[in-house]
Design a protein around this motif. Structure first.
Motif, PDB file in Angstrom:
ATOM      1  N   MET A   1       0.849  -1.197   0.000  1.00 59.14           N
ATOM      2  CA  MET A   1       0.000   0.000   0.000  1.00 59.14           C
ATOM      3  C   MET A   1       0.886   1.248   0.000  1.00 59.14           C
ATOM      4  O   MET A   1       1.791   1.391   0.818  1.00 59.14           O
ATOM      5  CB  MET A   1      -0.885  -0.005   1.256  1.00 59.14           C
ATOM      6  N   SER A   2       0.673   2.139  -0.962  1.00 54.98           N
ATOM      7  CA  SER A   2       1.522   3.319  -1.081  1.00 54.98           C
ATOM      8  C   SER A   2       1.176   4.347  -0.012  1.00 54.98           C
ATOM      9  O   SER A   2       0.028   4.458   0.424  1.00 54.98           O
ATOM     10  CB  SER A   2       1.366   3.951  -2.467  1.00 54.98           C
ATOM     11  N   THR A   3       2.177   5.076   0.415  1.00 57.76           N
ATOM     12  CA  THR A   3       1.995   6.113   1.423  1.00 57.76           C
ATOM     13  C   THR A   3       1.581   7.422   0.760  1.00 57.76           C
ATOM     14  O   THR A   3       2.130   7.797  -0.276  1.00 57.76           O
ATOM     15  CB  THR A   3       3.303   6.324   2.211  1.00 57.76           C
ATOM     16  N   THR A   4       0.609   8.111   1.346  1.00 54.45           N
ATOM     17  CA  THR A   4       0.186   9.403   0.810  1.00 54.45           C
ATOM     18  C   THR A   4       1.318  10.407   0.973  1.00 54.45           C
ATOM     19  O   THR A   4       1.850  10.578   2.077  1.00 54.45           O
ATOM     20  CB  THR A   4      -1.061   9.912   1.558  1.00 54.45           C
ATOM     21  N   PRO A   5       1.730  11.074  -0.119  1.00 57.21           N
ATOM     22  CA  PRO A   5       2.848  12.019  -0.007  1.00 57.21           C
ATOM     23  C   PRO A   5       2.488  13.204   0.888  1.00 57.21           C
ATOM     24  O   PRO A   5       1.352  13.702   0.858  1.00 57.21           O
ATOM     25  CB  PRO A   5       3.082  12.470  -1.455  1.00 57.21           C
ATOM     26  N   LYS A   6       3.448  13.624   1.702  1.00 59.41           N
ATOM     27  CA  LYS A   6       3.204  14.709   2.653  1.00 59.41           C
ATOM     28  C   LYS A   6       4.227  15.827   2.458  1.00 59.41           C
ATOM     29  O   LYS A   6       5.404  15.568   2.207  1.00 59.41           O
ATOM     30  CB  LYS A   6       3.260  14.197   4.089  1.00 59.41           C
ATOM     31  N   TYR A   7       3.759  17.067   2.614  1.00 60.13           N
ATOM     32  CA  TYR A   7       4.587  18.249   2.399  1.00 60.13           C
ATOM     33  C   TYR A   7       4.334  19.243   3.537  1.00 60.13           C
ATOM     34  O   TYR A   7       3.291  19.208   4.191  1.00 60.13           O
ATOM     35  CB  TYR A   7       4.231  18.921   1.065  1.00 60.13           C
ATOM     36  N   ASP A   8       5.290  20.118   3.738  1.00 56.00           N
ATOM     37  CA  ASP A   8       5.059  21.189   4.706  1.00 56.00           C
ATOM     38  C   ASP A   8       3.898  22.072   4.252  1.00 56.00           C
ATOM     39  O   ASP A   8       3.056  22.465   5.060  1.00 56.00           O
ATOM     40  CB  ASP A   8       6.323  22.038   4.874  1.00 56.00           C
ATOM     41  N   VAL A   9       3.865  22.386   2.954  1.00 49.55           N
ATOM     42  CA  VAL A   9       2.806  23.238   2.409  1.00 49.55           C
ATOM     43  C   VAL A   9       2.352  22.670   1.072  1.00 49.55           C
ATOM     44  O   VAL A   9       3.185  22.323   0.225  1.00 49.55           O
ATOM     45  CB  VAL A   9       3.284  24.696   2.212  1.00 49.55           C
ATOM     46  N   VAL A  10       1.041  22.572   0.885  1.00 47.41           N
ATOM     47  CA  VAL A  10       0.463  22.276  -0.429  1.00 47.41           C
ATOM     48  C   VAL A  10      -0.217  23.553  -0.919  1.00 47.41           C
ATOM     49  O   VAL A  10      -1.007  24.163  -0.189  1.00 47.41           O
ATOM     50  CB  VAL A  10      -0.554  21.123  -0.369  1.00 47.41           C
ATOM     51  N   VAL A  11       0.111  23.955  -2.128  1.00 43.52           N
ATOM     52  CA  VAL A  11      -0.495  25.129  -2.750  1.00 43.52           C
ATOM     53  C   VAL A  11      -1.451  24.658  -3.840  1.00 43.52           C
ATOM     54  O   VAL A  11      -1.041  23.939  -4.754  1.00 43.52           O
ATOM     55  CB  VAL A  11       0.564  26.069  -3.347  1.00 43.52           C
ATOM     56  N   VAL A  12      -2.711  25.050  -3.729  1.00 43.30           N
ATOM     57  CA  VAL A  12      -3.714  24.702  -4.730  1.00 43.30           C
ATOM     58  C   VAL A  12      -3.823  25.861  -5.710  1.00 43.30           C
ATOM     59  O   VAL A  12      -4.212  26.966  -5.324  1.00 43.30           O
ATOM     60  CB  VAL A  12      -5.078  24.420  -4.075  1.00 43.30           C
ATOM     61  N   GLY A  13      -3.462  25.616  -6.962  1.00 44.74           N
ATOM     62  CA  GLY A  13      -3.563  26.654  -7.988  1.00 44.74           C
ATOM     63  C   GLY A  13      -2.214  26.992  -8.596  1.00 44.74           C
ATOM     64  O   GLY A  13      -1.294  27.394  -7.877  1.00 44.74           O
ATOM     65  N   GLY A  14      -2.114  26.824  -9.920  1.00 46.11           N
ATOM     66  CA  GLY A  14      -0.861  27.072 -10.623  1.00 46.11           C
ATOM     67  C   GLY A  14      -0.851  28.344 -11.434  1.00 46.11           C
ATOM     68  O   GLY A  14      -0.218  28.419 -12.495  1.00 46.11           O
ATOM     69  N   GLY A  15      -1.557  29.379 -10.932  1.00 44.51           N
ATOM     70  CA  GLY A  15      -1.390  30.718 -11.485  1.00 44.51           C
ATOM     71  C   GLY A  15      -0.198  31.391 -10.835  1.00 44.51           C
ATOM     72  O   GLY A  15       0.495  30.810  -9.982  1.00 44.51           O
ATOM     73  N   ILE A  16       0.039  32.643 -11.188  1.00 51.50           N
ATOM     74  CA  ILE A  16       1.266  33.299 -10.744  1.00 51.50           C
ATOM     75  C   ILE A  16       1.292  33.528  -9.230  1.00 51.50           C
ATOM     76  O   ILE A  16       2.354  33.451  -8.609  1.00 51.50           O
ATOM     77  CB  ILE A  16       1.485  34.621 -11.520  1.00 51.50           C
ATOM     78  N   VAL A  17       0.127  33.732  -8.597  1.00 50.80           N
ATOM     79  CA  VAL A  17       0.106  33.936  -7.140  1.00 50.80           C
ATOM     80  C   VAL A  17       0.432  32.631  -6.417  1.00 50.80           C
ATOM     81  O   VAL A  17       1.231  32.611  -5.469  1.00 50.80           O
ATOM     82  CB  VAL A  17      -1.244  34.516  -6.686  1.00 50.80           C
ATOM     83  N   GLY A  18      -0.164  31.530  -6.853  1.00 49.71           N
ATOM     84  CA  GLY A  18       0.155  30.242  -6.246  1.00 49.71           C
ATOM     85  C   GLY A  18       1.616  29.872  -6.424  1.00 49.71           C
ATOM     86  O   GLY A  18       2.271  29.378  -5.493  1.00 49.71           O
ATOM     87  N   LEU A  19       2.147  30.128  -7.606  1.00 43.50           N
ATOM     88  CA  LEU A  19       3.550  29.793  -7.879  1.00 43.50           C
ATOM     89  C   LEU A  19       4.495  30.678  -7.078  1.00 43.50           C
ATOM     90  O   LEU A  19       5.512  30.198  -6.558  1.00 43.50           O
ATOM     91  CB  LEU A  19       3.823  29.925  -9.376  1.00 43.50           C
ATOM     92  N   ALA A  20       4.177  31.963  -6.958  1.00 42.24           N
ATOM     93  CA  ALA A  20       5.020  32.848  -6.151  1.00 42.24           C
ATOM     94  C   ALA A  20       4.998  32.423  -4.683  1.00 42.24           C
ATOM     95  O   ALA A  20       6.014  32.495  -3.987  1.00 42.24           O
ATOM     96  CB  ALA A  20       4.547  34.291  -6.304  1.00 42.24           C
ATOM     97  N   THR A  21       3.845  31.966  -4.214  1.00 43.55           N
ATOM     98  CA  THR A  21       3.735  31.476  -2.838  1.00 43.55           C
ATOM     99  C   THR A  21       4.592  30.230  -2.642  1.00 43.55           C
ATOM    100  O   THR A  21       5.366  30.133  -1.674  1.00 43.55           O
ATOM    101  CB  THR A  21       2.268  31.163  -2.506  1.00 43.55           C
ATOM    102  N   ALA A  22       4.468  29.276  -3.563  1.00 41.81           N
ATOM    103  CA  ALA A  22       5.264  28.047  -3.465  1.00 41.81           C
ATOM    104  C   ALA A  22       6.750  28.355  -3.543  1.00 41.81           C
ATOM    105  O   ALA A  22       7.567  27.732  -2.839  1.00 41.81           O
ATOM    106  CB  ALA A  22       4.864  27.075  -4.574  1.00 41.81           C
ATOM    107  N   HIS A  23       7.121  29.325  -4.358  1.00 41.10           N
ATOM    108  CA  HIS A  23       8.540  29.676  -4.477  1.00 41.10           C
ATOM    109  C   HIS A  23       9.056  30.306  -3.182  1.00 41.10           C
ATOM    110  O   HIS A  23      10.189  30.024  -2.756  1.00 41.10           O
ATOM    111  CB  HIS A  23       8.745  30.638  -5.652  1.00 41.10           C
TER     112      HIS A  23
END
Length: 407
Positions: A1-23
């Motif tokens: 059974m695969s493990t659900t990937p976990k991150y410190d932050v998940v950003v929903v949305g690949g517009g410029i605001v979401g990408l700037a936040t992820a960066h």
């Protein structure tokens, strides 16, 4: 059974605001994943706008728009220079064509001074030194305004996120967001992701995503389509850079302006008509359920009651090239209807309150703080592309309390 990937932050949305936040997040060494439902980044507001780098002139002093746009203007130019992306700091004219616009122009000057934006008042002769084809009674020259390609900026941010250890997942639609005591489950049609914290930059779908995470957004997104008219080569010779009208303070739209883009093509627009779907880029794109949702929303009913004449004028300009060119001729009298050709459209995600108030500033809503929290970006229209890099740092600070310097 695969493990659900976990991150410190998940950003929903690949517009410029979401990408700037992820960066911003990945620059602090935290793990981050961006989830975007479209097959490519920047498909909506980011990739379908005037590509203007706004100076911060228009916005009420002290608000988020004013502070972040002024910073973002300089940072966007610096980012484009650093990564060899096309841009030009060409300046712009804001042109008054009637006496009743002069008090509004004076208010723009006041705001510019308060926001730290350089402006210079010009008379009819002075404005023609910058734009020989323009006619008006006075103008403001704003030297810090520029142009770029925001899709290219967004794609570069995506590259940098991946290069610095983050992940970008395309073609995965988020269906639900579930908060838990120590993390958040982001359910997508391509499997779950776990985030210690989640940021939702959903643009045209941000209010729906807020409801899908159990939040009350307090606003509804009303999609307004803005259509652009391209200039033929003959008419393009009349335009050197950027030419704007004095905006109507009753609306968050800047009016039909004329832009020489980074590719050299000249276009005028946008108008502002109710889109018939959230992603309704033409009159032929209709989603009855989404349209009905807009039309029966109490805030929209109040807008129609108060501003129906304005709305009819926008629809007329959408359907009539003659009406559109008449608007342009106020500033550029030598442009004729035969000079205009269709040049695409964008859809603005405008947050509207139930009382009919058009939300003018950026709007953030928090679900909790720390672990298991979700931050929703519920209004990020223009100048969000210009302001994206400092918006990303602002969101990081709201998530973590950490202050990150500019690039």
């Amino acid at each position: 059974m695969s493990t659900t990937p976990k991150y410190d932050v998940v950003v929903v949305g690949g517009g410029i605001v979401g990408l700037a936040t992820a960066h911003a997040v990945v620059r602090t060494g935290r793990s981050v994943a961006v989830v975007e439902r479209e097959p490519q980044l920047a498909n909506h507001q980011t990739g379908n706008n005037s590509n203007v780098i706004h100076s911060g002139l228009y916005y009420a002093p002290g608000g988020l728009k004013a502070r972040l746009a002024v910073a973002g203007c300089a940072e966007t130019v610096a980012f484009c220079r650093e990564h060899d992306l096309p841009h030009d700091v060409c300046g712009k004219l804001v042109v008054a064509t009637h006496d009743d616009e002069l008090p509004r122009m004076a208010e723009l000057e006041r705001r510019g001074r308060a926001n730290g934006v350089e402006t210079r008042r010009l008379d009819a002769e002075g404005m023609r030194d910058h734009e020989p084809g323009v006619r008006g009674i006075a103008a403001l020259w704003v030297p810090s305004t520029g142009i770029c390609d925001y899709r290219a900026v967004a794609e570069k941010l995506g590259e940098l996120i991946v290069k610095e250890g983050g992940e970008v997942h395309l073609g995965r639609a988020v269906t639900r967001i579930v908060r838990r005591p120590d993390d958040v489950v982001v359910r997508t049609d391509g499997g779950d992701l776990l985030g210690t914290q989640v940021v939702v930059c959903g643009g045209l779908r941000c209010d729906e995503l807020a409801k899908a995470s159990g939040a009350d957004p307090g606003v509804r997104i009303i999609p307004f389509r803005g259509e652009y008219s391209g200039f033929t080569e003959e008419a393009a010779q009349l335009v050197k850079g950027l030419i704007y009208p004095v905006p109507d303070p009753a609306f968050p739209f800047l009016g039909v302006h004329v832009t020489r883009g980074i590719d050299g093509h000249v276009h005028a627009g946008p108008n502002a008509v109710l889109a018939l779907a959230r992603e309704g880029y033409s009159w032929g794109t209709i989603k009855p359920k989404e349209l009905l949702g807009s039309l029966v929303y109490p805030g929209m009913l109040r807008i129609v009651k108060q501003h129906w004449r304005y709305g009819l004028g926008e629809v007329h300009r959408s359907l009539s090239k003659k009406a559109m060119v008449k608007q342009i001729q106020r500033m550029l009298p030598d442009v004729r209807a035969e000079h205009l050709v269709p040049a695409g459209a964008g859809v603005r995600a405008q947050a509207v309150k139930a009382d009919g108030t058009l939300v003018d500033d950026f709007l953030f809503v928090d679900q909790g703080t720390g672990r298991g929290s979700v931050l929703h970006v519920l209004n990020a229209p223009s100048p969000a592309a210009t302001a994206a890099l400092p918006i990303g740092r602002e969101i990081l600070h709201r998530l973590t309390g950490e202050t990150l310097g500019a690039l």
